[in-house]
Write an enzyme that holds these catalytic residues in place. Sequence first.
Site, PDB file in Angstrom:
ATOM      1  N   LYS A 288      23.531   9.125  72.387  1.00 19.29           N
ATOM      2  CA  LYS A 288      24.191  10.605  72.786  1.00 19.29           C
ATOM      3  C   LYS A 288      24.106  10.651  74.441  1.00 19.29           C
ATOM      4  CE  LYS A 288      25.771  12.816  68.624  1.00 19.29           C
ATOM      5  NZ  LYS A 288      25.541  11.917  67.892  1.00 19.29           N
TER       6      LYS A 288
ATOM      7  N   GLU B   4      25.418  20.910  76.313  1.00 19.21           N
ATOM      8  CA  GLU B   4      26.501  20.596  77.283  1.00 19.21           C
ATOM      9  C   GLU B   4      26.793  21.930  77.181  1.00 19.21           C
ATOM     10  OE1 GLU B   4      27.329  16.942  75.839  1.00 19.21           O
ATOM     11  OE2 GLU B   4      28.742  17.756  73.729  1.00 19.21           O
TER      12      GLU B   4
ATOM     13  N   ASN C 201      32.215  18.937  59.706  1.00 14.06           N
ATOM     14  CA  ASN C 201      31.857  17.708  60.525  1.00 14.06           C
ATOM     15  C   ASN C 201      32.825  16.902  59.887  1.00 14.06           C
ATOM     16  OD1 ASN C 201      31.572  19.116  63.442  1.00 14.06           O
ATOM     17  ND2 ASN C 201      29.637  19.345  61.724  1.00 14.06           N
TER      18      ASN C 201
ATOM     19  N   GLU D  50      35.731   9.091  71.657  1.00 16.73           N
ATOM     20  CA  GLU D  50      36.599  10.551  71.120  1.00 16.73           C
ATOM     21  C   GLU D  50      36.283  11.076  71.862  1.00 16.73           C
ATOM     22  OE1 GLU D  50      34.231  11.452  66.892  1.00 16.73           O
ATOM     23  OE2 GLU D  50      34.720   9.617  65.944  1.00 16.73           O
TER      24      GLU D  50
ATOM     25  N   GLU E 261      31.489  11.189  72.404  1.00 15.97           N
ATOM     26  CA  GLU E 261      31.090   9.312  71.663  1.00 15.97           C
ATOM     27  C   GLU E 261      31.764   8.310  71.552  1.00 15.97           C
ATOM     28  OE1 GLU E 261      29.061  10.005  68.205  1.00 15.97           O
ATOM     29  OE2 GLU E 261      30.764  10.908  67.175  1.00 15.97           O
TER      30      GLU E 261
ATOM     31  N   PHE F 114      34.711  22.795  47.302  1.00 18.41           N
ATOM     32  CA  PHE F 114      34.704  20.584  47.793  1.00 18.41           C
ATOM     33  C   PHE F 114      33.167  20.351  47.843  1.00 18.41           C
ATOM     34  CE2 PHE F 114      37.737  23.845  50.766  1.00 18.41           C
ATOM     35  CZ  PHE F 114      38.922  22.698  51.127  1.00 18.41           C
TER      36      PHE F 114
END
EC number: 6.4.1.3
Length: 681
Positions: free
Chosen positions: A116, A200, A235, A275, A288, A348
């Site tokens: 990254k 960030e 995510n 992305e 990314e 889930f």
Amino acid sequence: MFNKILIANRGEIACRVIKTARKMGISTVAIYSDADKQALHVQMADEAVHIGPPPANQSYIVIDKVMAAIRATGAQAVHPGYGFLSENSKFAEALEAEGVIFVGPPKGAIEAMGDKITSKKIAQEANVSTVPGYMGLIEDADEAVKISNQIGYPVMIKASAGGGGKGMRIAWNDQEAREGFQSSKNEAANSFGDDRIFIEKFVTQPRHIEIQVLCDSHGNGIYLGERECSIQRRNQKVVEEAPSPFLDEATRRAMGEQAVALAKAVGYASAGTVEFIVDGQKNFYFLEMNTRLQVEHPVTELITGVDLVEQMIRVAAGEPLSITQGDVKLTGWAIENRLYAEDPYRGFLPSIGRLTRYRPPAETAAGPLLVNGKWQGDAPSGEAAVRNDTGVYEGGEISMYYDPMIAKLCTWAPTRAAAIEAMRIALDSFEVEGIGHNLPFLSAVMDHPKFISGDMTTAFIAEEYPEGFEGVNLPETDLRRVAAAAAAMHRVAEIRRTRVSGRMDNHERRVGTEWVVTLQGADFPVTIAADHDGSTVSFDDGSSMRVTSDWTPGDQLANLMVDGAPLVLKVGKISGGFRIRTRGADLKVHVRTPRQAELARLMPEKLPPDTSKMLLCPMPGLIVKVDVEVGQEVQEGQALCTIEAMKMENILRAEKKGVVAKINASAGNSLAVDDVIMEFE
């Protein structure tokens, strides 16, 4: 062109690659573990090689075993699919050393985009918009706090290596930055063996929008529009669509051009995805680059006509792109719903077992394909299309060892509204039994006002379902449609029930015309007038609905027209009526005579057993440890025990304050769903 390709993957993506290879006249080799001996991808491939036990770290991601399968079959190239070894530069290096072509980007591009920090620096050098942040290595928590203040809260603290939500923390103040730095550092070291951290700016209320790029080894690169992937949980993407309902043409072009610039900066040659996160003012920031085929690639294929797998294979064979940016046209709208083996009513949690029934909706074509820069086939019609990418079949097993995704259901239509409606019907038509699945949840999302309006961010599921998914209550307009359909179906069932064997048609015992349909706590008195073409169902307020259908008793799927609009019902028989599932709702529908309905209202309702003072096992699993003992007082949220299922540990916590009265299980016990683990006073 290659004669033989090995697919270093399993499930639906292996089946997807095999379909295109077969179309291109290329023979295919599947690899499989013990658990996948009878899997669909093994049955579809021309050859199959066994590579080890079920766990992926003993089979699918063991490079030496995959290389042995390549040597044994003489495969000239390898398509890695997604996940597993698809972004492993050491695998690409091993293939290169063996003289086998990797159907993917060069090793250097995988390495550069897999880190990254490195990828963000390259993006900045290529003039790609990036989230403001500090790209240097951060030594300690004090430095993390200092940098966070320089950037401005909120900030995202991220591990440089890995992904999947691990090593990531949002900090809104100094204390959270200090704690988040240490937690992210520990998680990164434990998960990836690399504890490098960067910080960030955190973009609030972001959308997750990605650009599909396609590059060759001759310096050509194009983008094929975007995909909206904002509907996620933990995510993990759940619903994707193309194009995005949010972007305008200028923003799309700017994002696409930056994505291609980044790909060219690392010498990219294959299909890849860049992305971005996008804020409410359409400012976009590089997140990314995924150096592989994305799970959600079908929606791009549906609106562009480009077979991305075919393009990957052609690029890997050294061919230049036959498509220019000018050839790319975004036609219509496509939506993808990921069908998972999981229980949406229990947080889930994954579900395993045998698919006792698996009947996807019928697939239909979506229009022409773009081949060598020329459109092949007829222009897209005004009708919707359905595509289902799957790797399972009726009677097959959903294993605990792999990702629980069963299928990717896609619809295409000329407009977004039509694509959504096509998806609603396709979801209602999808029959899955034997395991838990998320079809009801997907139906609920398709009907949600925010999704329909296109007004959603990555926080959609967390904000709209804060207590989890609790099922669907249909609005009265839909209830009336179901009531009319149930009344018409009940009439057909009554005629069948009262028929005497050998009696001539149209000489059956007369069936009543007045009924009361009860569902979701509401009564609908109706009168039925039947003719050869269907039934007219009249309600007591004077309104009526016209119902036509070819449903016969025993059919588990009913396709009806109610006032000219399609209605699809999954139907099961219960005493005095039907169990009907539609639009995410699971309904007990009773159809009674007026007198029966009057008496039914006087009957006491049978209440379900009280489990409020019990801890029930939410899934089949193994007790790893019990954290409390009899007589102990527990607080809300306190850990009670840990269960392992599908190789993941799940901590069960107290829902309220109480005292443990009895413990029925201990470490090492195997439990079924709803087994009572402990009881409280």
